[in-house]
Design a protein around this motif. Structure first.
Motif, PDB file in Angstrom:
ATOM      1  N   PHE A  81       0.802  -1.209   0.108  1.00 43.17           N
ATOM      2  CA  PHE A  81       0.099  -0.005  -0.021  1.00 43.17           C
ATOM      3  C   PHE A  81       0.959   1.309   0.216  1.00 43.17           C
ATOM      4  N   GLU A  82       0.385   2.059  -0.792  1.00 39.81           N
ATOM      5  CA  GLU A  82       1.405   3.554  -0.693  1.00 39.81           C
ATOM      6  C   GLU A  82       1.279   4.353   0.301  1.00 39.81           C
ATOM      7  N   GLY A  83       2.333   4.804   0.768  1.00 39.77           N
ATOM      8  CA  GLY A  83       2.571   5.622   1.949  1.00 39.77           C
ATOM      9  C   GLY A  83       2.447   5.217   3.288  1.00 39.77           C
ATOM     10  N   VAL A  84       2.787   3.865   3.502  1.00 34.38           N
ATOM     11  CA  VAL A  84       2.872   3.334   4.669  1.00 34.38           C
ATOM     12  C   VAL A  84       4.048   3.137   5.341  1.00 34.38           C
ATOM     13  N   GLN A  85       4.408   3.924   6.475  1.00 34.94           N
ATOM     14  CA  GLN A  85       5.555   3.950   7.141  1.00 34.94           C
ATOM     15  C   GLN A  85       5.272   2.956   8.397  1.00 34.94           C
ATOM     16  N   CYS A  86       6.239   2.242   8.838  1.00 35.60           N
ATOM     17  CA  CYS A  86       6.307   1.229  10.183  1.00 35.60           C
ATOM     18  C   CYS A  86       7.242   1.546  10.909  1.00 35.60           C
ATOM     19  N   VAL A  87       6.672   1.857  12.337  1.00 36.76           N
ATOM     20  CA  VAL A  87       7.816   2.018  13.339  1.00 36.76           C
ATOM     21  C   VAL A  87       7.621   1.193  14.685  1.00 36.76           C
ATOM     22  N   ASN A  88       8.915   0.261  14.681  1.00 34.96           N
ATOM     23  CA  ASN A  88       8.622  -0.588  15.674  1.00 34.96           C
ATOM     24  C   ASN A  88       9.056  -0.048  17.206  1.00 34.96           C
ATOM     25  N   VAL A  89       8.325   0.692  17.693  1.00 33.38           N
ATOM     26  CA  VAL A  89       8.439   1.181  19.043  1.00 33.38           C
ATOM     27  C   VAL A  89       6.863   1.178  19.894  1.00 33.38           C
ATOM     28  N   ALA A  90       6.936   1.304  21.035  1.00 33.58           N
ATOM     29  CA  ALA A  90       5.617   1.388  21.756  1.00 33.58           C
ATOM     30  C   ALA A  90       5.346   3.178  21.986  1.00 33.58           C
ATOM     31  N   VAL A  91       4.225   3.239  21.886  1.00 34.92           N
ATOM     32  CA  VAL A  91       4.037   4.742  22.122  1.00 34.92           C
ATOM     33  C   VAL A  91       3.322   4.964  23.376  1.00 34.92           C
ATOM     34  N   GLY A  92       3.659   6.014  24.023  1.00 30.24           N
ATOM     35  CA  GLY A  92       3.316   6.426  25.225  1.00 30.24           C
ATOM     36  C   GLY A  92       3.559   7.830  25.645  1.00 30.24           C
ATOM     37  N   ASP A  93       3.557   7.945  27.020  1.00 27.79           N
ATOM     38  CA  ASP A  93       4.075   9.315  27.569  1.00 27.79           C
ATOM     39  C   ASP A  93       5.530   9.623  27.612  1.00 27.79           C
ATOM     40  N   ARG A  94       6.458   8.744  27.170  1.00 29.99           N
ATOM     41  CA  ARG A  94       7.864   9.128  27.433  1.00 29.99           C
ATOM     42  C   ARG A  94       8.661   8.357  26.476  1.00 29.99           C
ATOM     43  N   ASP A  95       9.802   8.869  26.124  1.00 28.58           N
ATOM     44  CA  ASP A  95      10.702   8.469  25.271  1.00 28.58           C
ATOM     45  C   ASP A  95      11.810   7.462  25.971  1.00 28.58           C
ATOM     46  N   GLY A  96      12.258   6.452  25.186  1.00 28.40           N
ATOM     47  CA  GLY A  96      13.450   5.616  25.887  1.00 28.40           C
ATOM     48  C   GLY A  96      13.063   4.131  25.824  1.00 28.40           C
ATOM     49  N   THR A  97      12.794   3.456  26.888  1.00 29.61           N
ATOM     50  CA  THR A  97      12.225   2.039  26.931  1.00 29.61           C
ATOM     51  C   THR A  97      10.952   1.956  27.876  1.00 29.61           C
ATOM     52  N   THR A  98      10.406   0.912  27.564  1.00 29.26           N
ATOM     53  CA  THR A  98       9.138   0.386  28.527  1.00 29.26           C
ATOM     54  C   THR A  98       8.829  -0.848  28.729  1.00 29.26           C
ATOM     55  N   PRO A  99       8.439  -1.256  29.848  1.00 26.68           N
ATOM     56  CA  PRO A  99       7.957  -2.713  29.845  1.00 26.68           C
ATOM     57  C   PRO A  99       7.055  -2.954  29.064  1.00 26.68           C
ATOM     58  N   TYR A 100       7.106  -4.466  28.875  1.00 26.80           N
ATOM     59  CA  TYR A 100       6.072  -4.790  27.555  1.00 26.80           C
ATOM     60  C   TYR A 100       5.455  -6.049  27.864  1.00 26.80           C
ATOM     61  N   PHE A 101       4.370  -6.444  27.972  1.00 27.33           N
ATOM     62  CA  PHE A 101       3.777  -7.440  28.841  1.00 27.33           C
ATOM     63  C   PHE A 101       2.966  -8.563  27.507  1.00 27.33           C
ATOM     64  N   ALA A 102       3.689  -9.598  27.182  1.00 23.12           N
ATOM     65  CA  ALA A 102       3.109 -10.337  26.394  1.00 23.12           C
ATOM     66  C   ALA A 102       2.344 -11.564  26.780  1.00 23.12           C
ATOM     67  N   VAL A 103       1.104 -11.860  26.485  1.00 23.87           N
ATOM     68  CA  VAL A 103       0.060 -12.708  27.237  1.00 23.87           C
ATOM     69  C   VAL A 103       0.264 -13.909  26.105  1.00 23.87           C
ATOM     70  N   SER A 104       0.934 -15.039  26.575  1.00 24.69           N
ATOM     71  CA  SER A 104       1.120 -16.334  25.787  1.00 24.69           C
ATOM     72  C   SER A 104      -0.208 -16.461  24.891  1.00 24.69           C
ATOM     73  N   ASP A 105       0.057 -16.663  23.756  1.00 20.94           N
ATOM     74  CA  ASP A 105      -1.223 -17.350  22.727  1.00 20.94           C
ATOM     75  C   ASP A 105      -2.484 -16.404  22.632  1.00 20.94           C
ATOM     76  N   VAL A 106      -2.206 -15.302  23.181  1.00 13.53           N
ATOM     77  CA  VAL A 106      -3.359 -14.246  23.102  1.00 13.53           C
ATOM     78  C   VAL A 106      -2.812 -12.860  22.934  1.00 13.53           C
ATOM     79  N   PRO A 107      -2.340 -12.619  21.678  1.00 16.90           N
ATOM     80  CA  PRO A 107      -1.621 -11.651  21.304  1.00 16.90           C
ATOM     81  C   PRO A 107      -2.404 -10.136  21.381  1.00 16.90           C
ATOM     82  N   THR A 108      -3.853 -10.222  21.336  1.00 12.20           N
ATOM     83  CA  THR A 108      -4.672  -9.215  21.336  1.00 12.20           C
ATOM     84  C   THR A 108      -4.674  -8.630  22.935  1.00 12.20           C
ATOM     85  N   LEU A 109      -4.216  -9.240  23.931  1.00 12.84           N
ATOM     86  CA  LEU A 109      -4.139  -8.688  25.127  1.00 12.84           C
ATOM     87  C   LEU A 109      -2.673  -7.984  25.636  1.00 12.84           C
ATOM     88  N   ASN A 110      -1.821  -8.094  24.474  1.00 13.78           N
ATOM     89  CA  ASN A 110      -0.397  -7.742  24.820  1.00 13.78           C
ATOM     90  C   ASN A 110      -0.374  -6.225  25.140  1.00 13.78           C
TER      91      ASN A 110
END
Length: 243
Positions: A81-110
């Protein structure tokens, strides 16, 4: 005053119908003399909605996803698709790093917020909760203000699907919000995650920022604990003038 728009089911394989849904719902939140421009897709997962947004006339699309596995699939979708840019970060209220919680076999809850164990024990039971353990990692994080520095004018629509961190995303977008005309966001009516903002908190923040609520829907999953909302800057002004 709140206008509630009709609810329509979107077929998962119906790109044409789905595009009409997004164009109708999101464009109804845009000013009458405007139309879809750029869309910020926060919590893009594997890019399920990229075809719909593109067919609905939104370009460019900034697709943001923190999970590296999901992001790899998103990168496979984007070049079609035209004009799609992908960025591999978590968006929130700060820059840097953040904890990320992945629920086994239920990615919609990550999420960048840890699932509230008491809540999930209550609704799912200990056997199911134990069957899907939560894995914590650290991922890169950024505010939307950082990602869109100098580029905000190209975007007038914001889509947020970040599993409880919606308010943090908005708090990290103070500088770009004046350019945004329409916002779609998932909302929580109970705290399903630790530190999760409720609908009332998100609603108050957006109304203070000059947006009006035009659509609200609770997912009919038997518990009605979360749903989705659409906000419009133009509607807020219209409601103000009408009042």
């Amino acid at each position: 005053m709140t206008q509630t728009l009709p609810v329509v089911e979107v077929a998962s394989d119906g790109v044409e119908f789905g595009a009409a849904w997004w164009k109708t719902m999101l464009c109804s939140a845009l000013p009458a003399d405007s139309g879809p421009r750029g869309l910020i897709y926060a919590g893009a997962h594997v890019g399920e909605h990229v075809p719909l947004f593109s067919a609905g006339g939104f370009t460019p699309i900034l697709a943001i996803e923190p999970n590296p596995v999901a992001f790899a699939q998103l990168r496979q979708v984007a070049p079609r698709f035209e004009g799609v840019q992908c960025v591999n970060v978590a968006v929130g209220d700060r820059d840097g790093t953040t904890p990320y919680f992945a629920v086994s076999d239920v990615p919609t809850l990550n999420s960048t917020l840890e699932p509230d164990r008491d809540y999930w024990l209550k609704v799912a039971g200990p056997e199911l909760v134990d069957r899907h353990p939560v894995q914590r990692s650290e991922v890169p994080a950024a505010r939307l203000d950082t990602l869109l520095a100098g580029k905000a004018e190209a975007y007038n629509t914001l889509y947020i699907n970040t599993q409880g961190s919606e308010l943090k995303v908005l708090q990290g977008a103070r500088e770009i919000l004046p350019h945004i005309e329409a916002i779609f966001t998932e909302v929580n009516f109970v705290r399903r995650y630790d530190g999760c903002a409720t609908f009332d908190e998100v609603d108050a923040y957006l109304k203070a920022a000059g947006f009006g609520l035009i659509y609200l829907w609770r997912y009919q999953d038997g518990r009605y604990t979360h749903g989705e909302a659409i906000y419009s800057r133009a509607a807020a002004q219209a409601f103000k003038e009408y009042a």
